[in-house]
Scaffold this motif. Structure first.
Motif, PDB file in Angstrom:
ATOM      1  N   PRO A  81       0.827  -1.209   0.000  1.00 51.55           N
ATOM      2  CA  PRO A  81       0.000   0.000   0.000  1.00 51.55           C
ATOM      3  C   PRO A  81       0.859   1.255   0.000  1.00 51.55           C
ATOM      4  O   PRO A  81       1.913   1.306   0.631  1.00 51.55           O
ATOM      5  CB  PRO A  81      -0.811  -0.133   1.297  1.00 51.55           C
ATOM      6  CG  PRO A  81      -0.846  -1.599   1.577  1.00 51.55           C
ATOM      7  CD  PRO A  81       0.477  -2.127   1.102  1.00 51.55           C
ATOM      8  N   VAL A  82       0.410   2.278  -0.707  1.00 55.19           N
ATOM      9  CA  VAL A  82       1.184   3.506  -0.815  1.00 55.19           C
ATOM     10  C   VAL A  82       1.115   4.269   0.507  1.00 55.19           C
ATOM     11  O   VAL A  82       0.028   4.495   1.042  1.00 55.19           O
ATOM     12  CB  VAL A  82       0.634   4.393  -1.947  1.00 55.19           C
ATOM     13  CG1 VAL A  82       1.449   5.678  -2.066  1.00 55.19           C
ATOM     14  CG2 VAL A  82       0.651   3.632  -3.270  1.00 55.19           C
ATOM     15  N   PRO A  83       2.262   4.654   1.068  1.00 56.26           N
ATOM     16  CA  PRO A  83       2.231   5.441   2.303  1.00 56.26           C
ATOM     17  C   PRO A  83       1.468   6.751   2.091  1.00 56.26           C
ATOM     18  O   PRO A  83       1.535   7.356   1.025  1.00 56.26           O
ATOM     19  CB  PRO A  83       3.717   5.709   2.587  1.00 56.26           C
ATOM     20  CG  PRO A  83       4.459   4.681   1.817  1.00 56.26           C
ATOM     21  CD  PRO A  83       3.637   4.394   0.605  1.00 56.26           C
ATOM     22  N   ARG A  84       0.792   7.192   3.122  1.00 56.75           N
ATOM     23  CA  ARG A  84       0.015   8.441   3.046  1.00 56.75           C
ATOM     24  C   ARG A  84       0.743   9.585   3.742  1.00 56.75           C
ATOM     25  O   ARG A  84       0.137  10.551   4.181  1.00 56.75           O
ATOM     26  CB  ARG A  84      -1.357   8.237   3.687  1.00 56.75           C
ATOM     27  CG  ARG A  84      -2.085   7.002   3.206  1.00 56.75           C
ATOM     28  CD  ARG A  84      -2.442   7.050   1.743  1.00 56.75           C
ATOM     29  NE  ARG A  84      -3.438   8.071   1.454  1.00 56.75           N
ATOM     30  CZ  ARG A  84      -4.064   8.185   0.288  1.00 56.75           C
ATOM     31  NH1 ARG A  84      -3.762   7.354  -0.708  1.00 56.75           N
ATOM     32  NH2 ARG A  84      -4.958   9.140   0.100  1.00 56.75           N
ATOM     33  N   THR A  85       2.043   9.481   3.823  1.00 58.03           N
ATOM     34  CA  THR A  85       2.836  10.454   4.573  1.00 58.03           C
ATOM     35  C   THR A  85       3.453  11.530   3.692  1.00 58.03           C
ATOM     36  O   THR A  85       4.118  12.428   4.201  1.00 58.03           O
ATOM     37  CB  THR A  85       3.963   9.732   5.330  1.00 58.03           C
ATOM     38  OG1 THR A  85       4.715   8.936   4.390  1.00 58.03           O
ATOM     39  CG2 THR A  85       3.381   8.828   6.410  1.00 58.03           C
ATOM     40  N   GLY A  86       3.264  11.476   2.393  1.00 57.23           N
ATOM     41  CA  GLY A  86       3.848  12.474   1.516  1.00 57.23           C
ATOM     42  C   GLY A  86       2.972  13.703   1.388  1.00 57.23           C
ATOM     43  O   GLY A  86       1.840  13.750   1.877  1.00 57.23           O
ATOM     44  N   ARG A  87       3.504  14.697   0.717  1.00 54.08           N
ATOM     45  CA  ARG A  87       2.712  15.890   0.430  1.00 54.08           C
ATOM     46  C   ARG A  87       1.700  15.633  -0.676  1.00 54.08           C
ATOM     47  O   ARG A  87       0.610  16.188  -0.663  1.00 54.08           O
ATOM     48  CB  ARG A  87       3.621  17.055   0.016  1.00 54.08           C
ATOM     49  CG  ARG A  87       4.394  17.701   1.157  1.00 54.08           C
ATOM     50  CD  ARG A  87       5.205  18.874   0.651  1.00 54.08           C
ATOM     51  NE  ARG A  87       5.878  19.547   1.740  1.00 54.08           N
ATOM     52  CZ  ARG A  87       5.371  20.574   2.431  1.00 54.08           C
ATOM     53  NH1 ARG A  87       4.175  21.023   2.139  1.00 54.08           N
ATOM     54  NH2 ARG A  87       6.047  21.126   3.416  1.00 54.08           N
ATOM     55  N   THR A  88       2.087  14.809  -1.654  1.00 46.97           N
ATOM     56  CA  THR A  88       1.268  14.666  -2.858  1.00 46.97           C
ATOM     57  C   THR A  88       1.223  13.209  -3.289  1.00 46.97           C
ATOM     58  O   THR A  88       2.224  12.502  -3.233  1.00 46.97           O
ATOM     59  CB  THR A  88       1.854  15.501  -4.020  1.00 46.97           C
ATOM     60  OG1 THR A  88       2.127  16.824  -3.567  1.00 46.97           O
ATOM     61  CG2 THR A  88       0.879  15.553  -5.191  1.00 46.97           C
ATOM     62  N   LEU A  89       0.048  12.781  -3.735  1.00 43.64           N
ATOM     63  CA  LEU A  89      -0.123  11.487  -4.365  1.00 43.64           C
ATOM     64  C   LEU A  89      -0.983  11.665  -5.602  1.00 43.64           C
ATOM     65  O   LEU A  89      -2.139  12.087  -5.514  1.00 43.64           O
ATOM     66  CB  LEU A  89      -0.783  10.487  -3.409  1.00 43.64           C
ATOM     67  CG  LEU A  89      -1.234   9.151  -4.035  1.00 43.64           C
ATOM     68  CD1 LEU A  89      -0.043   8.389  -4.605  1.00 43.64           C
ATOM     69  CD2 LEU A  89      -1.994   8.303  -3.020  1.00 43.64           C
ATOM     70  N   LEU A  90      -0.410  11.392  -6.751  1.00 49.68           N
ATOM     71  CA  LEU A  90      -1.170  11.279  -7.987  1.00 49.68           C
ATOM     72  C   LEU A  90      -1.063   9.840  -8.475  1.00 49.68           C
ATOM     73  O   LEU A  90      -0.163   9.101  -8.072  1.00 49.68           O
ATOM     74  CB  LEU A  90      -0.625  12.226  -9.059  1.00 49.68           C
ATOM     75  CG  LEU A  90      -0.805  13.730  -8.818  1.00 49.68           C
ATOM     76  CD1 LEU A  90      -0.180  14.525  -9.957  1.00 49.68           C
ATOM     77  CD2 LEU A  90      -2.278  14.078  -8.670  1.00 49.68           C
ATOM     78  N   LEU A  91      -1.967   9.463  -9.336  1.00 48.15           N
ATOM     79  CA  LEU A  91      -1.948   8.140  -9.939  1.00 48.15           C
ATOM     80  C   LEU A  91      -1.684   8.286 -11.429  1.00 48.15           C
ATOM     81  O   LEU A  91      -2.327   9.106 -12.102  1.00 48.15           O
ATOM     82  CB  LEU A  91      -3.273   7.419  -9.713  1.00 48.15           C
ATOM     83  CG  LEU A  91      -3.683   7.212  -8.256  1.00 48.15           C
ATOM     84  CD1 LEU A  91      -5.081   6.619  -8.185  1.00 48.15           C
ATOM     85  CD2 LEU A  91      -2.680   6.314  -7.528  1.00 48.15           C
TER      86      LEU A  91
END
Length: 377
Positions: free
Chosen positions: A139-149
């Motif tokens: 699962p992609v960590p949710r700790t970054g500033r930005t998440l795009l797919l």
């Protein structure tokens, strides 16, 4: 006490990362096991097309290149297209099924059977002195500033008319509707005047439904002048683009690698070249009996630049189509491709930054002074 060396390696998963390491270790004298999920389990990496570029080939897989091109093309929404000759470089395509077949043959020749099974916990494969290299996604960590797919639908197609230029890759054709807070483009890998892999690709926060991808790709075929085609095959995928750091496994002897370790380039979704560089190091350490320590996939300054680009795109501060087409229009093609592949030095990186939209990027930099709010689930 020092970290113990490796006495054997278990490669878990035969996607791009696992296959690249298994190829290098087969017949090397390093005790080796390879474990892959069974077909039909839904846990195998879907068939993909991987591309690399540069003067050197794609690691040890040059003989598997199914097509290559000396020119690339960028098509903005309006204005002149950019067509650049690569000189001694080539843009190269490999098909995942060809790599899978070749790796399995090499393993069989070295007396290594590919074990099939669904593994819930990589630690279950540990043996004393062995390292499990776990290349399965997490699962992609949710700790970054930005998440795009980065999500796409591709078709291998045959056209009645000779509409493709087999000497030129269309890397980005922005003559498609653009999503808010992202970018969309067509991507064309021609293998003859009549045949090509044609993809609709989007960087955005959310996915389309099944009909949405079909409509988007059909619309691109119309707008680009390709027109009606016969479909020969399909591929699709979703690649997270994030500036979050991927945590290690937390289990001694289990090394996460691949998309699970941040090998995917945050601003582009490219990973194959970085995986080859990392596979070289891991294989060299395994042959020497040294602990398997994963080298960084990307330079720190490139990750910082990627993070700014992702945030500027997601926030809508920059027009994605204008941003990417502008980079190619204002810079030599080798500088842009070198950056996308992680091969540029500080001087070229500064030149690229200077050619990007200064106001929006400066506002993004200044916004970094504000406290970071983790992404919500």
């Amino acid at each position: 006490m020092g970290v113990p060396g490796v006495q054997g390696v278990v490669v878990l998963g035969l996607g791009a990362a696992g296959a690249s390491l298994a190829w290098r270790l087969a017949g090397s004298g390093v005790p080796l096991r390879v474990v892959e999920a069974p077909g039909g389990s839904g846990r195998r990496t879907p068939e993909r097309t991987w591309c690399t570029w540069g003067q050197a080939g794609p690691g040890p897989f040059g003989h598997l290149v199914s097509a290559s091109w000396p020119r690339v093309r960028i098509v903005p929404r309006a204005g002149d297209q950019v067509v650049a000759h690569l000189g001694s470089w080539r843009y190269r395509m490999l098909r995942s099924q060809d790599l899978d077949t070749a790796v399995r043959e090499r393993l069989a020749g070295a007396g290594v059977a590919v074990e099939e099974g669904v593994v819930e916990d990589a630690a279950d494969l540990l043996e004393p002195g062995w390292t499990v290299v776990d290349t399965r996604p997490v699962p992609v960590p949710r700790t970054g500033r930005t998440l795009l797919l980065q999500h796409f639908l591709g078709r291998r197609v045959r056209a009645e008319r000779p509409v493709f230029d087999p000497s030129t890759v269309t890397m980005m054709d922005f003559r498609v509707p653009q999503p808010a807070g992202g970018v969309a483009f067509g991507y064309v890998l021609p293998t003859s005047p009549h045949e090509a892999l044609v993809e609709y690709t989007e960087f955005s926060a959310g996915l389309l439904d099944e009909a949405g991808y079909e409509v988007a790709l059909r619309e691109y075929l119309r707008r680009s002048g390709i027109g009606e085609v016969e479909v020969l095959g399909s591929e699709r995928g979703v690649i997270p683009m994030t500036d979050a750091r991927f945590p290690p496994s937390g289990v001694p002897g289990v090394l996460r690698w691949g998309a699970a370790s941040g090998s995917v380039r945050p601003s582009t979704g490219y990973a194959f070249s970085a995986l080859q560089r990392q596979a070289d190091v891991l294989a060299r350490r395994a042959r020497a009996g040294s602990p398997l320590v994963l080298p960084p996939a990307h330079r720190r300054r490139h990750l910082v630049m990627d993070s700014l680009v992702l945030e500027a795109l997601a926030s809508g501060r920059v027009d994605g189509a204008g941003f990417f087409s502008g980079l190619f229009a204002r810079n030599p093609v080798h500088r842009v491709l070198g950056f996308l592949d992680g091969g540029t030095g500080p001087a070229d990186d500064l030149r690229l930054m200077a050619s990007s939209p200064r106001g929006p990027m400066l506002r993004t930099v200044l916004g970094r002074a504000l406290p970071r709010v983790p992404l919500r689930r």
